[in-house]
Design a protein around this motif. Structure first.
Motif, PDB file in Angstrom:
ATOM      1  N   GLY A  51       0.727  -1.225   0.077  1.00  0.00           N
ATOM      2  CA  GLY A  51       0.200  -0.204   0.129  1.00  0.00           C
ATOM      3  C   GLY A  51       0.892   1.362   0.041  1.00  0.00           C
ATOM      4  N   ASN A  94      -3.950   4.318   8.173  1.00  0.00           N
ATOM      5  CA  ASN A  94      -4.077   5.321   7.073  1.00  0.00           C
ATOM      6  C   ASN A  94      -4.980   6.653   7.457  1.00  0.00           C
ATOM      7  OD1 ASN A  94      -4.348   2.566   4.655  1.00  0.00           O
ATOM      8  ND2 ASN A  94      -2.425   3.325   5.676  1.00  0.00           N
ATOM      9  N   ASN A 112      -0.077  10.730   7.569  1.00  0.00           N
ATOM     10  CA  ASN A 112      -0.480   9.364   7.256  1.00  0.00           C
ATOM     11  C   ASN A 112       0.481   8.498   7.869  1.00  0.00           C
ATOM     12  OD1 ASN A 112      -1.942   7.442   6.003  1.00  0.00           O
ATOM     13  ND2 ASN A 112      -0.791   7.689   3.859  1.00  0.00           N
ATOM     14  N   ASP A 113      -0.023   7.299   8.410  1.00  0.00           N
ATOM     15  CA  ASP A 113       0.908   6.225   8.987  1.00  0.00           C
ATOM     16  C   ASP A 113       1.886   6.818  10.074  1.00  0.00           C
ATOM     17  OD1 ASP A 113      -0.032   4.725   7.325  1.00  0.00           O
ATOM     18  OD2 ASP A 113       1.375   4.683   5.541  1.00  0.00           O
TER      19      ASP A 113
HETATM   20  C1  NAG Z   1      -1.475   6.742   3.371  1.00  0.00           C
HETATM   21  O1  NAG Z   1      -0.330   5.635   3.175  1.00  0.00           O
HETATM   22  C2  NAG Z   1      -0.991   4.301   2.650  1.00  0.00           C
HETATM   23  C3  NAG Z   1       0.054   3.249   2.655  1.00  0.00           C
HETATM   24  O2  NAG Z   1       0.282   2.976   3.961  1.00  0.00           O
HETATM   25  C4  NAG Z   1      -1.700   4.637   1.213  1.00  0.00           C
HETATM   26  O3  NAG Z   1      -2.336   3.299   0.712  1.00  0.00           O
HETATM   27  C5  NAG Z   1      -2.506   5.786   0.980  1.00  0.00           C
HETATM   28  O4  NAG Z   1      -2.643   6.188  -0.172  1.00  0.00           O
HETATM   29  C6  NAG Z   1      -1.731   7.038   1.837  1.00  0.00           C
HETATM   30  N1  NAG Z   1      -2.860   7.832   2.100  1.00  0.00           N
HETATM   31  C7  NAG Z   1      -2.677   9.246   1.672  1.00  0.00           C
HETATM   32  C8  NAG Z   1      -3.717  10.390   2.082  1.00  0.00           C
HETATM   33  O5  NAG Z   1      -1.639   9.499   0.808  1.00  0.00           O
END
Ligand code: NAG
Ligand code: NAG
Ligand code: NAG
Ligand code: NAG
Ligand code: NAG
Ligand code: NAG
Ligand code: NAG
Ligand code: NAG
Ligand code: NAG
Length: 892
Positions: free
Chosen positions: A10, A443, A508-509
């Motif tokens: 991801g 996420n 994120n994360d």
């Molecule tokens: C956040 O990270 C995840 C993978 O860990 C990714 O799939 C997702 O697109 C990301 N979210 C954003 C808002 O970029």
């Protein structure tokens, strides 16, 4: 460590939502005019007033700024630009204490000068002796908005810039269209060109005329853009920072010795912490030791394979439901864990366990680490300040300790004291701290961490049955409360200038950027400090378990200054040749630039399956990382060195070399802890005039006397080694090799050896033989390897102490020198090592007058002298105490 294909696949899909804006728009901003300039002999202050119509690119330009310039030492200028009317976030002194200026410095006496124009306000830094400009904002207006600060300097074409890590880019940073983003990130696979775990906003720039440094003290997210100018005749370096203030230290470095700037940087961020002697031994770790029997078997197998194992490590496998400060009663029962630790200690070996920051959110489950933290109210809070900020880590939904909370140290120290208690718990010797970016698997926007926990099956179930519990083993400070900026949660989550965070967004994360600390600060500002603050807190907790003794704490996330407290590993790499290669630039950055010398990459690779030849080569390269640890993840094949005959042999060979050199590197580490002299050096630190060395990052100097030149291609037994114009000696044959400033192609480098050269001019104190533990190593005698340079002289040093005390009551520091056939040892003899000196080898010894002989050695009788004509090695066997000053005449 990180794992789980679903999570990291991801991650690769995350969209980097960076902000692009036409540089001409930024360059058209009005900038500022300097007024009320006040100067004295060592300082300057001024008001900076917006010089025209605001450009408001990412918010409103701040109308009035305050400039303060202080000549702090003869080699350091501090330049600070702040909002004149409102307090803004600054990196707290409690996290990074700033050095006091020397009282007697004047601008006149300084090696660099601050120069400026008033309208528009621009500034430059130039070298006093030559007027050479090192940094200049002349063509680029300063931009200062609540969530966007820009400073841009012109540099020479193809500037040699090193630093701005943590990164896996080339050690010499690309100067074309390159962005270095600084924002702590759980960066599985450590991809090049992205922000990684740690943040070190320092760069060294090297020119044939000298080396200098620029340190921006900022923990805010930033993109530093390095680019060539359109005309191709220059380089620009541009800071784009989303908060805080402009707080620069300019370091003069030196015109001749590049390592000077490293020492000057250490004066600002602190010199590295010393670690116990045993830390330099070989460490074995992996994620996926499913139970105590496997851990015990690995220890046994190393011993059976006759490969020295100094320290065994265990990853989160030991925990109950992945919860820190617990052990699984079926898989890792406390009595068995204690048996393992006792066994290790009784064999002079050591044990390290992982501790993550995140604590499982488990109300009403009698999870004491959670209950006590909740009672003490020490968690990082949601923006409303009333309930904890929740994340998602290995145990599922979690809370995070708030390292700014004054009670958190007490909490952490007491959890360490009870769980790692020698009497009732697991008596660890060092600590391993991970996931402290801090990482979260949730996420963004993470509206429902509980639902994401179920989706990701956290904590994961065990996949093996528990062993029979009776299976036998081993048969075979923060007083000034800083106000949170007046930014809305929306602005904290979505700043108008979006840095190029490879996670796709700054929350994120990880813990969200609007999460609140007890002192009113927000993660938006302090995110990049989390890992370092956990490091300091953990180190304190470890020190209080064994007062007065050094400890080893290895962290993943770091900020500038982290090395003064802990060491670090380079995170979750892959078992491939690219990561094998770029580990060298990673180590050069940490040990050579950022003052984090206790560093290494996961040997043989963390994720994916290694191969026998990669692992053999990596075992040998890794023996020249200051921190040598084999580690991999739970889904890859096992990769302990004894698994393949070639790797086992490579490991035995190279650990033999590493251990014989251990006091040499321990001495270098001591020197680093005193003044910041780099433990590992890029070639150009020693050959600053040789332009061919500037880009070299596949070879390096371990200490400053040993050139390491690993084979760097798969299936290859060939390597091109660049040898500067200097005298070298081949480590294995001891024969002289005259460097020509050219590549030398080595062929037939088999999979159990690594090319090594000793630099002429060095005296290396070596242990005469290796041993299975560093404790046994300390009982072996010394030999001196004398490798004269072109001028026939050589020097070296040896530091000895008890290997464990923070402040040893006695120590020995001996300087060796060789000149005109006379070897002298002279220094402070304090530590009663009882060591003997049993051999001297003089390389490149002339045989013009027959076999050389020894005239005298303080009356010590010489047992034997031999001379090998072809290799020109004079080999002297003797036996005398090392703990003394002495003179030996080696007269041919
Ligand atoms: C956040 O990270 C995840 C993978 O860990 C990714 O799939 C997702 O697109 C990301 N979210 C954003 C808002 O970029
Ligand atoms: C200092 O700045 C002034 C004004 O721009 C300039 O004329 C001078 O050359 C500068 N000095 C150096 C050594 O760069
Ligand atoms: C600069 O790099 C970006 C991102 O890597 C790329 O999209 C762009 O095309 C590059 N521009 C130039 C001029 O090389
Ligand atoms: C570098 O300059 C080129 C050409 O001016 C531009 O397209 C590119 O965006 C710049 N890259 C960075 C990282 O500033
Ligand atoms: C680079 O070239 C441009 C365009 O010819 C010129 O304006 C500029 O002064 C030059 N810069 C340097 C550092 O020589
Ligand atoms: C927690 O411990 C208390 C006292 O030992 C016990 O009464 C209670 O049942 C336990 N609760 C849980 C959820 O295990
Ligand atoms: C505070 O915020 C948290 C997280 O958004 C929320 O769960 C909680 O209900 C809020 N508390 C109050 C009193 O508003
Ligand atoms: C894990 O174990 C629990 C309890 O045994 C079970 O309910 C759950 O389905 C298991 N989860 C997975 C992913 O196997
Ligand atoms: C590693 O090897 C194991 C065992 O052969 C295999 O099951 C696994 O799929 C391999 N992993 C990768 C990433 O190739």
């Amino acid at each position: 460590m990180r794992a789980k294909a679903a999570v990291w696949l991801g991650l690769c899909a995350a969209v980097v939502t960076a902000t692009w804006i036409d540089p001409q728009v930024l360059d058209a901003c009005p900038g500022y005019t300097a007024t009320n300039v006040v100067t004295n002999t060592s300082a300057l202050t001024a008001d900076l007033v917006l010089a025209g119509t605001a450009c408001n690119v990412f918010g409103n330009d701040i109308e009035k700024l305050a400039l303060e310039v202080v000549y702090e030492t003869e080699t350091r200028i501090h330049v600070k630009i702040t909002d004149a009317s409102a307090a803004r976030y600054e990196v707290p002194e409690s996290v990074l204490p700033r050095p006091a200026p020397s009282p007697s410095v004047t601008a006149d006496s300084a090696a660099i000068q601050f120069n400026y124009t008033t309208s528009p306000f621009t500034f430059s830094i130039y070298r006093t002796s030559t007027s050479e400009v090192l940094f200049s904002t002349a063509s680029h207006p300063l931009i200062f908005e609540p969530q966007y600060l820009r400073v841009k300097t012109d540099l020479p074409a193809n500037a040699n810039i090193y630093g701005l890590g943590e990164h896996t880019d080339s050690f010499r940073l690309p100067t074309h269209n390159h962005t270095r983003t600084l924002w702590s990130r759980d960066a599985y696979g450590v991809p090049t060109g992205t922000n990684l775990y740690g943040n070190h906003p320092i760069y060294f720039e090297h020119r044939e005329t000298g080396t200098h440094g620029v340190f921006l003290v900022s923990s805010n997210g930033m993109d530093v853009k390095i680019n060539d100018t359109e005309a191709g005749n220059g380089t620009t370096l541009e800071y784009n920072v989303i908060g805080g203030v402009l707080d620069f230290y300019f370091l003069a470095g030196s015109e001749t010795d590049p390592t000077e700037v490293a020492r000057q940087y250490a004066q600002v961020v602190g010199t590295p912490a010393e670690v116990p002697y045993w830390s330099f031994g070989f460490h074995q770790c992996r994620f996926g030791y499913t139970d105590f029997v496997q851990v015990a078997d690995v220890i046994t197998n190393y011993s059976l394979a006759n490969i020295p194992l100094e320290t065994m490590w265990t990853d989160i496998d030991y925990m109950y439901k992945r919860r820190i400060f617990t052990t699984d009663p079926d898989y890792f029962p406390i009595p068995k864990m204690r048996e393992i630790v006792d066994y290790l200690h009784s064999h002079d070996q050591h044990y390290v366990l992982m501790t993550d920051p995140a604590v499982a959110y488990a109300p009403g489950e009698n999870y004491t680490a959670f209950d006590r933290g909740t009672e003490m109210n020490i968690w990082l809070m949601a923006p409303n300040g009333t309930s904890p900020h929740l994340g998602l880590v290995w145990p599922g939904v979690t809370v995070y300790p708030d390292w700014f909370n004054p009670d958190t140290q007490t909490y952490w120290t007491s959890e360490f004291a009870s769980f790692y208690s020698p009497e009732t718990g697991i008596d660890i010797d060092g600590a391993w701290i991970d996931m402290n970016e801090p990482s979260s698997f949730c996420n963004f926007p993470c509206d429902d961490p509980f639902a994401q926990a179920i989706e990701q099956s956290l904590p994961p179930n065990r996949t093996t049955l528990p062993p029979d519990p009776n299976t036998p083993i081993f048969v075979n400070s923060n007083s000034s409360l800083q106000k949170r900026q007046s930014l809305t949660d929306e602005q904290l989550l979505y700043p108008a200038y979006a840095i190029e965070d490879a996670a796709g967004g700054i929350s994120n994360d990880t813990a969200h950027s609007d999460a609140l600390h007890s002192n009113g600060m927000v993660e938006y500002d302090t995110h990049n400090l989390y890992g370092t603050m956990m490091s300091v807190t953990t180190r304190n907790a470890m020190l209080s378990r064994r007062p007065g003794l050094r400890t080893l704490v290895i962290t993943r996330s770091t900020f500038a200054g982290a090395g003064a407290h802990v060491g670090k590993w380079l995170g979750d790499n892959f078992a491939d040749w690219e990561h094998y290669r770029n580990s060298i630039s990673g180590v050069l950055g940490m040990a050579g630039v950022y003052q984090v010398p206790i560093v290494g990459a996961d040997i043989c690779g963390y994720a994916q399956n290694t191969t026998e030849t990669l692992c053999a080569r990596w075992a040998m390269l890794g023996a020249f990382y200051p921190f040598m640890r084999d580690h991999n993840d739970d889904t890859s094949i096992p990769q302990e060195f004894y698994r393949w005959p070639t790797v086992a042999q490579a490991a035995r060979n190279v650990i033999d070399i590493r251990y014989r050199l251990l006091d040499y590197i321990y001495t270098a580490m001591h020197q680093a802890s005193v003044d910041g002299t780099p433990l590992v050096n890029p070639l150009w630190y020693k050959y600053p005039q040789d332009t061919a060395t500037y880009g070299i990052d596949l070879q390096f100097l371990y200490g400053d006397s040993l050139l390491v030149a690993p084979v760097t291609e798969e299936n290859s037994t060939t390597v091109d080694v660049y040898l500067p114009k200097d005298t070298f000696y081949d480590w294995y044959t001891l024969t002289e090799v005259q460097g020509q400033g050219q590549n030398v192609t080595l062929t037939n480098v088999n999979f159990t050896s690594i090319p090594l050269y000793v630099r002429g001019g060095s005296i290396l104190p070596l242990r005469a033989s290796s041993a299975m533990t560093t404790t046994a190593l300390r009982e072996t005698p010394f030999e001196l390897l004398i490798a004269p340079g072109a001028d026939g002289t050589a020097s070296g040093s040896l530091y000895l102490d008890d290997g464990v005390s923070i402040t040893p009551s006695t120590y020995t520091w001996i300087n060796f020198s060789y000149n005109n056939s006379i070897l002298t040892a002279d220094g402070h003899i304090g530590y009663p090592s009882g060591s003997r000196l049993t051999r001297l080898r003089l390389l490149g010894a002339s045989s013009s007058s027959g076999v050389p002989s020894i005239q005298s050695a303080n009356g010590t009788s010489i047992a034997n002298v031999t001379y090998d004509g072809p290799s020109k090695v004079l080999d002297v066997t003797l036996d005398m105490p090392l703990d003394q000053n002495f003179t030996i005449h080696l007269t041919p």
